[in-house]
Design an enzyme around this catalytic site. Sequence first.
Site, short mmCIF file in Angstrom:
data_model
loop_
_atom_site.label_atom_id
_atom_site.label_comp_id
_atom_site.label_asym_id
_atom_site.label_seq_id
_atom_site.Cartn_x
_atom_site.Cartn_y
_atom_site.Cartn_z
N GLU A 214 -9.37 -9.26 3.68
CA GLU A 214 -9.53 -8.25 3.61
C GLU A 214 -10.74 -8.27 2.79
OE1 GLU A 214 -6.50 -5.57 1.59
OE2 GLU A 214 -7.64 -4.00 1.65
N LYS B 111 4.87 -11.37 3.06
CA LYS B 111 3.18 -11.70 3.12
C LYS B 111 3.03 -12.15 1.24
CE LYS B 111 -0.64 -8.24 3.28
NZ LYS B 111 -0.56 -8.36 2.03
N SER C 257 0.70 -1.16 0.23
CA SER C 257 -0.35 -0.28 -0.12
C SER C 257 0.83 1.34 -0.04
CB SER C 257 -1.09 0.43 1.52
OG SER C 257 0.08 -0.12 2.46
O1 KIV Z 1 -0.67 -2.96 1.52
C1 KIV Z 1 -1.13 -3.33 2.48
O2 KIV Z 1 -0.73 -2.39 3.45
C2 KIV Z 1 -1.97 -4.90 3.12
C3 KIV Z 1 -2.96 -3.99 4.14
C4 KIV Z 1 -3.90 -3.74 3.99
C5 KIV Z 1 -3.36 -5.47 5.28
O3 KIV Z 1 -1.84 -5.24 1.91
#
Ligand code: KIV
Length: 299
Positions: free
Chosen positions: A187, A117, A49
């Site tokens: 999400e 992740k 993000s």
């Molecule tokens: O990139 C991010 O900030 C995320 C969160 C919204 C879980 O993947």
Amino acid sequence: MAKNKVVSVLTLQKYKSEGTKIVALTAYDYATAQILDRAGVDVILVGDSLAMVALGHRTTHSVTVDQMLHHARAVTRGVQNSLVVADLPFMSYQVEMTQAITNAGRFVKEAQAHAVKLEGATDLTLDIVERLVGLGIPVMGHLGFTPQAIHGLGGNRVQGRTAKEAFKLLRDAQALERAGAFSVVLEMVPHVVAKLITQRIGIPTIGIGAGNECDGQILVTDDLLGKYTDFKPKFVRRYANLAHTCHEAVVNYARDVMSQDFPNDSESFEMQEEEETLLRSLLADQPVVDASKLAREPL
Ligand code: KIV
């Protein structure tokens, strides 16, 4: 309520089993990471993000591995206790296994992240999770609305609204668990779906727009602080209005600069009197510039 102890993937598993909620937030820089770590946040995500929030892109697609690493390094420098998870950005793992291993390894080796992740649960993604876990790199999954697939999903849309879609989400979460993921982000899914999934997998679920029955919650810190204001998703609760606070501070600074109120004597450095006298005598034949004559005619 701050927990303030070193958090590992085992801590999160323990929290799920005892019903202690997991607190997670994003950070992209040293100072923010320090604040979150000192406040006892369990998981700090260097989320992709940052492409939107820190770099001003419209989607998460444009951020590169090198840019993510740059931010991840800054974050881990500010952290003592929290578990730092770094997002593998778009197309840094989806191409093939070697690419995924190489890039995931860079986050651990070059940025000292504790885990990575990745989004989705395709056959390749599940194989990647298994290989990374086998290599000692913990992996967090991400299901539901997966921002890297925004165009395929037709925009920012709630996922798993039908029984069939919700059942598929559960199967994907179970597959991620079987592949060895230590946790999964859910999400933008209906809260009942998140609850049913949370009850049916053994690894912690971290919700964002997924109701309060997940094992933990995550938000983008700039949303929570009211600093990123391009849009506010329904699931965001603002705990501060930093955009407004910062605007006021900058306007006040500009006012003080223009009125010469800033800096004052206590914000300035002194010179000894005899040195000043000596300097003035050295400058005796140096004329003072008439600044009012410096302005040039506009082109
Ligand atoms: O990139 C991010 O900030 C995320 C969160 C919204 C879980 O993947």
